[in-house]
Write a protein that holds these residues in place. Structure first.
Motif, PDB file in Angstrom:
ATOM      1  N   SER A   1      47.725   5.056  -0.313  1.00 52.80           N
ATOM      2  CA  SER A   1      48.379   5.888  -1.316  1.00 52.80           C
ATOM      3  C   SER A   1      49.839   5.495  -1.475  1.00 52.80           C
ATOM      4  N   VAL A   2      50.426   5.954  -2.562  1.00 53.12           N
ATOM      5  CA  VAL A   2      51.838   5.694  -2.821  1.00 53.12           C
ATOM      6  C   VAL A   2      52.692   6.414  -1.780  1.00 53.12           C
ATOM      7  N   MET A   3      53.846   5.792  -1.457  1.00 54.20           N
ATOM      8  CA  MET A   3      54.814   6.382  -0.519  1.00 54.20           C
ATOM      9  C   MET A   3      54.202   6.610   0.868  1.00 54.20           C
ATOM     10  N   GLN A   4      53.394   5.684   1.313  1.00 55.54           N
ATOM     11  CA  GLN A   4      52.754   5.805   2.617  1.00 55.54           C
ATOM     12  C   GLN A   4      53.237   4.696   3.536  1.00 55.54           C
ATOM     13  N   GLN A   5      53.472   5.045   4.793  1.00 50.34           N
ATOM     14  CA  GLN A   5      53.886   4.042   5.759  1.00 50.34           C
ATOM     15  C   GLN A   5      52.665   3.296   6.273  1.00 50.34           C
ATOM     16  N   VAL A   6      52.738   1.978   6.242  1.00 45.26           N
ATOM     17  CA  VAL A   6      51.630   1.147   6.692  1.00 45.26           C
ATOM     18  C   VAL A   6      51.823   0.838   8.175  1.00 45.26           C
ATOM     19  N   GLN A   7      50.847   1.223   8.975  1.00 47.62           N
ATOM     20  CA  GLN A   7      50.889   0.943  10.404  1.00 47.62           C
ATOM     21  C   GLN A   7      49.952  -0.210  10.723  1.00 47.62           C
ATOM     22  N   LEU A   8      50.110  -0.769  11.904  1.00 45.30           N
ATOM     23  CA  LEU A   8      49.344  -1.954  12.264  1.00 45.30           C
ATOM     24  C   LEU A   8      47.841  -1.680  12.244  1.00 45.30           C
ATOM     25  N   LYS A   9      47.435  -0.490  12.663  1.00 45.07           N
ATOM     26  CA  LYS A   9      46.013  -0.163  12.693  1.00 45.07           C
ATOM     27  C   LYS A   9      45.420  -0.066  11.288  1.00 45.07           C
ATOM     28  N   ASP A  10      46.270   0.131  10.297  1.00 43.80           N
ATOM     29  CA  ASP A  10      45.784   0.220   8.916  1.00 43.80           C
ATOM     30  C   ASP A  10      45.377  -1.135   8.366  1.00 43.80           C
ATOM     31  N   ILE A  11      46.033  -2.191   8.825  1.00 47.36           N
ATOM     32  CA  ILE A  11      45.808  -3.507   8.228  1.00 47.36           C
ATOM     33  C   ILE A  11      45.181  -4.513   9.185  1.00 47.36           C
ATOM     34  N   ALA A  12      44.946  -4.114  10.451  1.00 43.25           N
ATOM     35  CA  ALA A  12      44.427  -5.090  11.411  1.00 43.25           C
ATOM     36  C   ALA A  12      43.559  -4.411  12.462  1.00 43.25           C
ATOM     37  N   TYR A  13      42.593  -5.185  12.951  1.00 43.20           N
ATOM     38  CA  TYR A  13      41.818  -4.772  14.122  1.00 43.20           C
ATOM     39  C   TYR A  13      42.526  -5.345  15.344  1.00 43.20           C
TER      40      TYR A  13
ATOM     41  N   LYS B   1      58.826   1.248  -5.971  1.00 43.41           N
ATOM     42  CA  LYS B   1      59.030  -0.066  -6.598  1.00 43.41           C
ATOM     43  C   LYS B   1      57.788  -0.945  -6.495  1.00 43.41           C
ATOM     44  N   ASP B   2      56.910  -0.620  -5.539  1.00 46.15           N
ATOM     45  CA  ASP B   2      55.656  -1.370  -5.430  1.00 46.15           C
ATOM     46  C   ASP B   2      54.732  -0.957  -6.567  1.00 46.15           C
ATOM     47  N   LYS B   3      54.080  -1.898  -7.167  1.00 45.46           N
ATOM     48  CA  LYS B   3      53.218  -1.608  -8.304  1.00 45.46           C
ATOM     49  C   LYS B   3      51.804  -1.305  -7.827  1.00 45.46           C
ATOM     50  N   ASN B   4      50.882  -2.179  -8.127  1.00 42.64           N
ATOM     51  CA  ASN B   4      49.491  -1.914  -7.761  1.00 42.64           C
ATOM     52  C   ASN B   4      49.029  -2.681  -6.526  1.00 42.64           C
ATOM     53  N   ILE B   5      49.689  -3.793  -6.242  1.00 44.27           N
ATOM     54  CA  ILE B   5      49.245  -4.658  -5.151  1.00 44.27           C
ATOM     55  C   ILE B   5      50.429  -5.082  -4.301  1.00 44.27           C
ATOM     56  N   VAL B   6      50.250  -5.017  -2.987  1.00 47.18           N
ATOM     57  CA  VAL B   6      51.229  -5.533  -2.029  1.00 47.18           C
ATOM     58  C   VAL B   6      50.487  -6.453  -1.071  1.00 47.18           C
ATOM     59  N   ILE B   7      51.065  -7.613  -0.805  1.00 55.04           N
ATOM     60  CA  ILE B   7      50.453  -8.574   0.109  1.00 55.04           C
ATOM     61  C   ILE B   7      51.317  -8.701   1.352  1.00 55.04           C
ATOM     62  N   ILE B   8      50.704  -8.512   2.497  1.00 57.30           N
ATOM     63  CA  ILE B   8      51.412  -8.638   3.775  1.00 57.30           C
ATOM     64  C   ILE B   8      50.905  -9.892   4.480  1.00 57.30           C
ATOM     65  N   ASP B   9      51.809 -10.788   4.757  1.00 49.51           N
ATOM     66  CA  ASP B   9      51.457 -12.064   5.371  1.00 49.51           C
ATOM     67  C   ASP B   9      51.466 -11.941   6.891  1.00 49.51           C
ATOM     68  N   SER B  10      50.559 -12.658   7.538  1.00 51.68           N
ATOM     69  CA  SER B  10      50.428 -12.582   8.991  1.00 51.68           C
ATOM     70  C   SER B  10      51.688 -13.071   9.708  1.00 51.68           C
ATOM     71  N   PHE B  11      52.403 -14.039   9.108  1.00 56.13           N
ATOM     72  CA  PHE B  11      53.613 -14.557   9.745  1.00 56.13           C
ATOM     73  C   PHE B  11      54.653 -13.449   9.898  1.00 56.13           C
ATOM     74  N   ILE B  12      54.780 -12.619   8.868  1.00 58.61           N
ATOM     75  CA  ILE B  12      55.741 -11.521   8.932  1.00 58.61           C
ATOM     76  C   ILE B  12      55.339 -10.525  10.014  1.00 58.61           C
ATOM     77  N   ILE B  13      54.049 -10.258  10.122  1.00 56.31           N
ATOM     78  CA  ILE B  13      53.565  -9.304  11.116  1.00 56.31           C
ATOM     79  C   ILE B  13      53.818  -9.831  12.522  1.00 56.31           C
ATOM     80  N   ILE B  14      53.425 -11.075  12.778  1.00 56.12           N
ATOM     81  CA  ILE B  14      53.603 -11.652  14.109  1.00 56.12           C
ATOM     82  C   ILE B  14      55.076 -11.719  14.481  1.00 56.12           C
TER      83      ILE B  14
END
Length: 205
Positions: free
Chosen positions: A16-28, A50-63
């Protein structure tokens, strides 16, 4: 020796909009470290207006972010290298009038397609000829062939698409579902290649 943490990113998720993305949300996450629960709730990104419909999170940024926060852990990535976040904005219930108009348009279009196909292949003449071969009589309207054929045509389409409203006849995907899946895969690949907007985005500290 640093404990190993295995991460497998999810290919795509919906948030949803205005939601904090945690590691468990995007990764096992798989690890024997007692910090596993803390890892699961590690903030990675916050969705803003400011985010529209799609946001891409790259693994390099996460690591890179996790290495800064947990210097005593070793992270190893398995599987996809990016996660696509689709942002669900509040949607109004569809209008019954609009749905009815679309349904009627599709119904008329499908009916015309079937009729034009039958006209192109001279289906009526074929059925008349078949009636003559079986009975030896001429009949412009061999209903005993046409009526079962019409029911069979509808039943065949239901079996082909493997759906009756929300009910599925078996677990095999229908051709339409396969095409939608392939389209979604192509769309995800395009977004990953052309619209990676997080190259300059830093995770929260």
């Amino acid at each position: 020796m640093a404990e190993i943490v295995y991460l497998r990113l999810k290919k795509s998720i919906e948030l949803s909009v205005m939601q904090q993305v945690q590691l468990k949300d995007i990764a096992y996450i798989s690890t024997s470290s007692p910090k596993k629960r803390k890892l699961e709730y590690t903030p990675i990104y916050r969705i803003t207006k400011k985010d529209k419909n799609i946001v891409i999170i790259d693994s390099f940024i996460i690591i890179d972010h996790l290495n800064n926060v947990y210097d005593d852990l070793e992270f190893q990535l398995i599987g996809p290298t990016q996660t696509i976040i689709r942002i669900n904005k509040s949607k109004k219930s569809p209008s019954i009038v609009l749905v009815s108009c679309v349904w009627l348009l599709l119904f008329i279009g499908a009916a015309m397609t079937i009729m034009n196909f039958h006209y192109d292949v001279s289906m009526q003449e074929v059925q008349q000829r078949l009636h003559y071969l079986l009975t030896g009589e001429n009949n412009d309207y061999p209903l005993w062939i046409q009526i079962p054929y019409s029911f069979g045509l509808g039943i065949g389409m239901l079996l082909f698409f493997n759906h009756w409203f929300n009910k599925r006849f078996n677990e095999e995907p229908s051709p339409l579902e396969v095409e939608i899946y392939n389209y979604q895969q192509d769309l995800d690949n395009y977004v990953n290649h052309h619209e990676n907007k997080l190259n300059d985005t830093k995770p929260p500290t």
